[in-house]
Design an enzyme around this catalytic site. Structure first.
Site, PDB file in Angstrom:
ATOM      1  N   CYS A  54       0.838  -1.200   0.000  1.00  0.00           N
ATOM      2  CA  CYS A  54       0.000   0.000   0.000  1.00  0.00           C
ATOM      3  C   CYS A  54       0.873   1.249   0.000  1.00  0.00           C
ATOM      4  O   CYS A  54       2.011   1.222   0.468  1.00  0.00           O
ATOM      5  CB  CYS A  54      -0.883  -0.027   1.253  1.00  0.00           C
ATOM      6  SG  CYS A  54      -1.925   1.408   1.495  1.00  0.00           S
ATOM      7  N   GLY A  55       0.348   2.340  -0.488  1.00  0.00           N
ATOM      8  CA  GLY A  55       1.063   3.603  -0.434  1.00  0.00           C
ATOM      9  C   GLY A  55       1.327   4.075   0.988  1.00  0.00           C
ATOM     10  O   GLY A  55       2.223   4.884   1.223  1.00  0.00           O
TER      11      GLY A  55
END
Length: 174
Positions: A54-55
């Site tokens: 995930c970012g």
């Protein structure tokens, strides 16, 4: 005549209302061992639904810093979830290895669960339902949403993914 569930909750009017506290909810560690949340009475708990791809994954660093800095009063609990963008595809061993190798994670990690939908884990039912937590309802919007619980097992508040773990929104309670 009351059903067994109505007798347990004492309410025919609202049979979904439960007398369960967060300390009564069963959950397992990433290694498959039962976690007794009641062992954390007297400490605050921060639950974070985590994902490896995930970012926001770099928040693992600050979650570890938070865990280290406040270990006497706070337990950080990572809760792997693959419901947002399929960003936690690994199995338990892969998740554990990734977290240790890339971020030095030593805080508690649970089994991979569902945090929303029809198969929502009871922990997240409690965290997201005012009827259960007594404070407010919410929905989990994305990975790295945070739920802070006080030392008596009460929901303090929740924070969206953009709130960094070391934000004063969280640390002011520590």
């Amino acid at each position: 005549m009351k059903t067994a569930k109505e007798a347990k909750t004492g309410s025919k009017k609202n049979p979904t209302k439960s007398m369960t506290t967060i300390y009564d909810i069963p959950i397992y560690s990433l290694q498959g061992e039962p976690i007794e949340l009641s062992q954390f009475r007297g400490k605050k708990m921060l639950f974070v639904n985590v994902a490896s791809e995930c970012g926001f994954t770099n928040q693992y660093k600050d979650l570890q810093k938070l865990s280290d800095a406040y270990s006497d009063i706070l337990v950080v609990i990572g809760v792997p979830c693959n419901q947002f963008g399929q960003q936690e595809p690994g199995d338990s061993q892969q998740i554990q290895s990734f977290c240790e190798r890339n971020y030095g994670v030593t805080f508690l990690m649970t089994e991979k669960i569902k945090v929303k939908g029809s198969d929502q884990h009871p922990l997240y039912k409690w965290l997201t339902s005012k009827d259960l937590n007594g404070k407010k309802s919410s929905s989990v919007k994305w990975n790295f949403q945070k739920y802070l619980i006080d030392e008596n097992g009460n929901l303090i508040d929740y924070y969206f993914s953009i709130t960094k773990p070391l934000s004063t929104k969280i640390t002011k309670y520590l």
